[in-house]
Write a protein that holds these residues in place. Structure first.
Motif, PDB file in Angstrom:
ATOM      1  N   ALA A 139     -25.488  50.911 101.175  1.00  0.00           N
ATOM      2  CA  ALA A 139     -25.999  51.768 100.099  1.00  0.00           C
ATOM      3  C   ALA A 139     -27.100  52.693 100.594  1.00  0.00           C
ATOM      4  O   ALA A 139     -27.403  53.697  99.950  1.00  0.00           O
ATOM      5  N   GLY A 140     -27.704  52.358 101.723  1.00  0.00           N
ATOM      6  CA  GLY A 140     -28.760  53.201 102.265  1.00  0.00           C
ATOM      7  C   GLY A 140     -29.545  52.442 103.314  1.00  0.00           C
ATOM      8  O   GLY A 140     -29.415  51.222 103.442  1.00  0.00           O
ATOM      9  N   ILE A 141     -30.320  53.198 104.097  1.00  0.00           N
ATOM     10  CA  ILE A 141     -31.225  52.591 105.076  1.00  0.00           C
ATOM     11  C   ILE A 141     -32.651  52.956 104.664  1.00  0.00           C
ATOM     12  O   ILE A 141     -32.957  54.140 104.456  1.00  0.00           O
ATOM     13  N   VAL A 142     -33.485  51.948 104.505  1.00  0.00           N
ATOM     14  CA  VAL A 142     -34.880  52.148 104.101  1.00  0.00           C
ATOM     15  C   VAL A 142     -35.729  51.847 105.331  1.00  0.00           C
ATOM     16  O   VAL A 142     -35.881  50.696 105.729  1.00  0.00           O
ATOM     17  N   ASP A 143     -36.251  52.902 105.955  1.00  0.00           N
ATOM     18  CA  ASP A 143     -36.905  52.770 107.259  1.00  0.00           C
ATOM     19  C   ASP A 143     -38.418  52.940 107.106  1.00  0.00           C
ATOM     20  O   ASP A 143     -38.881  53.982 106.622  1.00  0.00           O
ATOM     21  N   LEU A 144     -39.156  51.934 107.542  1.00  0.00           N
ATOM     22  CA  LEU A 144     -40.622  51.987 107.463  1.00  0.00           C
ATOM     23  C   LEU A 144     -41.177  53.111 108.344  1.00  0.00           C
ATOM     24  O   LEU A 144     -42.226  53.684 108.066  1.00  0.00           O
ATOM     25  N   ASN A 145     -40.459  53.429 109.411  1.00  0.00           N
ATOM     26  CA  ASN A 145     -40.928  54.457 110.332  1.00  0.00           C
ATOM     27  C   ASN A 145     -40.511  55.847 109.862  1.00  0.00           C
ATOM     28  O   ASN A 145     -39.438  56.024 109.268  1.00  0.00           O
ATOM     29  N   GLY A 146     -41.357  56.826 110.203  1.00  0.00           N
ATOM     30  CA  GLY A 146     -40.998  58.212 109.935  1.00  0.00           C
ATOM     31  C   GLY A 146     -40.219  58.774 111.111  1.00  0.00           C
ATOM     32  O   GLY A 146     -40.160  58.144 112.185  1.00  0.00           O
ATOM     33  N   ARG A 147     -39.639  59.976 110.906  1.00  0.00           N
ATOM     34  CA  ARG A 147     -38.901  60.612 112.017  1.00  0.00           C
ATOM     35  C   ARG A 147     -39.811  60.778 113.229  1.00  0.00           C
ATOM     36  O   ARG A 147     -39.399  60.589 114.372  1.00  0.00           O
ATOM     37  N   ALA A 148     -41.097  61.104 112.994  1.00  0.00           N
ATOM     38  CA  ALA A 148     -42.037  61.348 114.100  1.00  0.00           C
ATOM     39  C   ALA A 148     -42.220  60.085 114.943  1.00  0.00           C
ATOM     40  O   ALA A 148     -42.371  60.165 116.164  1.00  0.00           O
ATOM     41  N   ASP A 149     -42.211  58.908 114.297  1.00  0.00           N
ATOM     42  CA  ASP A 149     -42.351  57.650 115.048  1.00  0.00           C
ATOM     43  C   ASP A 149     -41.182  57.480 116.002  1.00  0.00           C
ATOM     44  O   ASP A 149     -41.337  57.039 117.139  1.00  0.00           O
ATOM     45  N   TRP A 150     -39.982  57.826 115.515  1.00  0.00           N
ATOM     46  CA  TRP A 150     -38.787  57.697 116.358  1.00  0.00           C
ATOM     47  C   TRP A 150     -38.825  58.712 117.505  1.00  0.00           C
ATOM     48  O   TRP A 150     -38.448  58.397 118.630  1.00  0.00           O
ATOM     49  N   VAL A 151     -39.276  59.931 117.189  1.00  0.00           N
ATOM     50  CA  VAL A 151     -39.344  60.970 118.233  1.00  0.00           C
ATOM     51  C   VAL A 151     -40.274  60.503 119.351  1.00  0.00           C
ATOM     52  O   VAL A 151     -39.986  60.685 120.528  1.00  0.00           O
ATOM     53  N   ARG A 152     -41.388  59.834 118.971  1.00  0.00           N
ATOM     54  CA  ARG A 152     -42.326  59.335 119.993  1.00  0.00           C
ATOM     55  C   ARG A 152     -41.671  58.285 120.901  1.00  0.00           C
ATOM     56  O   ARG A 152     -42.031  58.137 122.054  1.00  0.00           O
ATOM     57  N   ALA A 153     -40.681  57.555 120.374  1.00  0.00           N
ATOM     58  CA  ALA A 153     -40.026  56.502 121.167  1.00  0.00           C
ATOM     59  C   ALA A 153     -38.920  57.056 122.064  1.00  0.00           C
ATOM     60  O   ALA A 153     -38.435  56.361 122.958  1.00  0.00           O
ATOM     61  N   LEU A 154     -38.520  58.332 121.820  1.00  0.00           N
ATOM     62  CA  LEU A 154     -37.360  58.880 122.540  1.00  0.00           C
ATOM     63  C   LEU A 154     -37.516  58.934 124.069  1.00  0.00           C
ATOM     64  O   LEU A 154     -36.585  58.553 124.785  1.00  0.00           O
ATOM     65  N   PRO A 155     -38.682  59.388 124.599  1.00  0.00           N
ATOM     66  CA  PRO A 155     -38.795  59.457 126.071  1.00  0.00           C
ATOM     67  C   PRO A 155     -38.537  58.103 126.735  1.00  0.00           C
ATOM     68  O   PRO A 155     -37.867  58.046 127.769  1.00  0.00           O
ATOM     69  N   ALA A 156     -39.041  57.033 126.128  1.00  0.00           N
ATOM     70  CA  ALA A 156     -38.818  55.702 126.707  1.00  0.00           C
ATOM     71  C   ALA A 156     -37.334  55.349 126.638  1.00  0.00           C
ATOM     72  O   ALA A 156     -36.753  54.827 127.592  1.00  0.00           O
TER      73      ALA A 156
END
Ligand code: FAD
Length: 504
Positions: free
Chosen positions: A203-220
């Motif tokens: 029905a949906g994904i409820v994510d505590l993190n914002g898009r910016a948090d995920w972007v910060r994890a991308l290089p790793a």
């Protein structure tokens, strides 16, 4: 019936846990020439991520309509539990089977003692009690799932996010017909993709993190292309199914009586504090998880030194690069030594197994042999799931935190106000953490509730210092609930020696 006694199996190295870390440790210790036994309560090696399916055939779909699921075991790119994870698990099981390690699978360990510089392990398996005497011990017991409590979280139909991966992998079934997936970290997309692949509706994904948090994890993440590809596959499956994703949102309340009917979700600020209006989503299942806490039961029981590290799941044993703890002969490997994920678990298992076979003692330090690459990806993922103090501060007084003993957040706060300033004192005030799970599910949240009450702060740095003072629950046996009859076995009352009465 068993007579309750088990002749100990004498080995050089005992490994507890046959997940990526423990199985690799056992293989490495055997390769170094040690006599090795590996114990796991699961009936096959593989741990959480490379778990072997438990059923020969899939259980019937909940929905009476024709079963839309793919063939069990077929590679459904992106489904939690299928494809590459299954293959990695099969390869690990084969390597363990040919390593020479004695596998004690389906054995639930309930006691570990350090006696005279050796380790005595006691467990219960299908054939009765099991006992091991080992010169050295590698603990690779993984993690427990963390759920930040909210109103209605104990309603039937609310399932842990990680527990949902077990349903998908081991039982080939989704938790409900229409599931909301909520919490934090990479398991959100993995579980959503898995449910879709099993014919369920997300029905949906409820994510505590914002898009910016995920972007910060991308290089790793980019440093491990295979993992990045896996994540991209999950997201593509989610997108294809048209699943809405609400970033920086959290579950506020679950509605329902005997079954879950709806879940209320609303926005949160970057710290996790609820802000703004809610919306209700009709579902019959909620898969929710806020990260993983290291399994420290055995290292606490053996009184090894521990440290609190929010970014690696919380409390874990202090360990050097080879996994050597502050107790001679005791090593840790994998997520129980601080959550860093499966790839890091394999590396730390290899280091700990080899060191344990050689009998080296590196002394307490930090690191855990994870390797820089594994550490950076695992650390980035762990940061996404680190406990958010503001989310814990928002737990209402009447919400249950310890579900085994029905202890509310309000009762924990009252105990703090009445003078309980460490976790064990608080437990004595209200029985929090005293139930069958021995605090595995609640002690991390209870510690955070206490730290916030004691300091009035919600910044991680202040709270981390307070958490260190509040401490952990003292380790106690039994490590796992086991039937008393299986521990003591059968006996005859006439055989119990009765001392003669003392002369008057
Ligand atoms: C429920 C769950 C599901 C997960 N699903 C995924 C996923 O789908 N994808 C992903 O990328 N990551 C997943 N993770 C995280 C991932 O599993 C870990 O990063 C990785 O498995 C760590 O490996 P490990 O060997 O340290 O621990 P684990 O794989 O957790 O292995 C620990 C083993 O120790 C055994 N054990 C613990 N205590 C005892 C005892 N007292 N007696 C006997 N045996 C014991 C357990 O049965 C388990 O097999 C999941 C974690 C959990 C807790």
């Amino acid at each position: 019936m068993s007579d309750g006694t088990a002749r100990p199996l004498h080995v050089d190295v005992a490994v507890v846990g046959a997940g990526p870390a423990g199985a690799t440790a056992a293989i490495a210790a055997c390769a170094a020439g040690a006599r090795v036994v590996v114990v796991d309560e699961a009936d096959a090696a593989g741990g959480q991520i490379w778990r072997r399916p438990a059923l020969p055939r899939p259980v019937p779909a909940l929905d009476p309509r024709p079963d839309p699921r793919p063939d069990p075991g077929a590679s459904t790119a992106g489904a939690a539990g299928a494809g590459p994870d299954r293959r990695r698990g099969d390869a690990l099981r084969e390597a363990l089977a040919s390593s020479g390690a004695v596998p004690l699978l389906g054995v639930r360990l309930w006691s570990v003692l350090a006696i005279g510089g050796r380790f005595r392990l006691d467990g219960v398996g299908g054939d009765g009690p099991v006992s091991i005497d080992a010169a050295r011990l590698v603990v690779a017991t993984g993690t427990s799932e963390r759920v930040v409590p909210f109103a209605g979280w104990t309603t039937p139909g609310v399932v842990g996010l990680a527990a949902t991966t077990i349903l998908l992998k081991a039982f080939d079934t989704a938790p409900g017909r229409r599931t909301l997936v909520a919490g934090a970290g990479p398991l959100l997309a993995a579980v959503a993709a898995g449910i879709i692949a099993h014919g369920g509706t997300v029905a949906g994904i409820v994510d505590l993190n914002g898009r910016a948090d995920w972007v910060r994890a991308l290089p790793a993440l980019a440093r491990q292309p295979a993992l990045a590809l896996k994540g991209a596959g999950w997201l593509a499956a989610v997108r294809r199914a048209g699943v809405p994703v609400w970033h920086r949102h959290a579950v506020r309340r679950a509605h329902g009586g005997k079954v879950l009917e709806a879940v209320e979700v609303g926005p949160v600020d970057p710290g996790g504090r609820p802000c703004g209006p809610t919306r209700a989503i009709a579902v019959d299942a909620l898969a929710i998880g806020n990260g993983l806490s290291p399994g420290t039961e055995i290292t606490r029981l053996l009184r090894a030194e521990h440290t609190f590290d929010r970014a690696r799941g919380g409390w874990h044993a202090v360990a050097g690069p080879s996994g050597a703890t502050t107790i001679p002969g005791l090593y840790v490997a994998g997520d129980c030594a601080g959550v860093l994920g499966a790839e890091a678990a394999v590396r730390s298992g290899a280091a700990a197994g080899a060191a344990a076979a050689g009998g080296g003692h590196g002394g307490g330090g930090r690191g855990g042999g994870a390797g820089p690459r594994g550490r950076s990806v695992g650390a980035a993922m762990s940061r996404l799931t680190a406990l958010r103090p503001a989310q814990v501060a928002a737990i209402a007084d009447e919400t249950v935190v310890c579900r085994c003993e029905d202890v509310t957040a309000g009762a924990i706060r009252t105990a703090v106000d009445a003078g309980a300033h460490d976790l064990n004192q608080m437990k004595h005030f209200n029985r929090c953490g005293m139930g069958p799970c021995q605090g595995r599910m609640c002690s991390d949240i209870a510690g955070e509730v206490m730290a916030i009450r004691l300091t009035g702060a919600t910044d991680p740095a202040t709270l981390d210092r307070a958490r260190t003072r509040i401490g952990q629950l003292t380790g106690r046996v039994p490590l796992r609930p086991v039937p008393l009859g299986q521990i003591i076995g059968s006996f005859d009352y006439d055989d119990i020696p009765v001392p003669p009465p003392a002369p008057l």
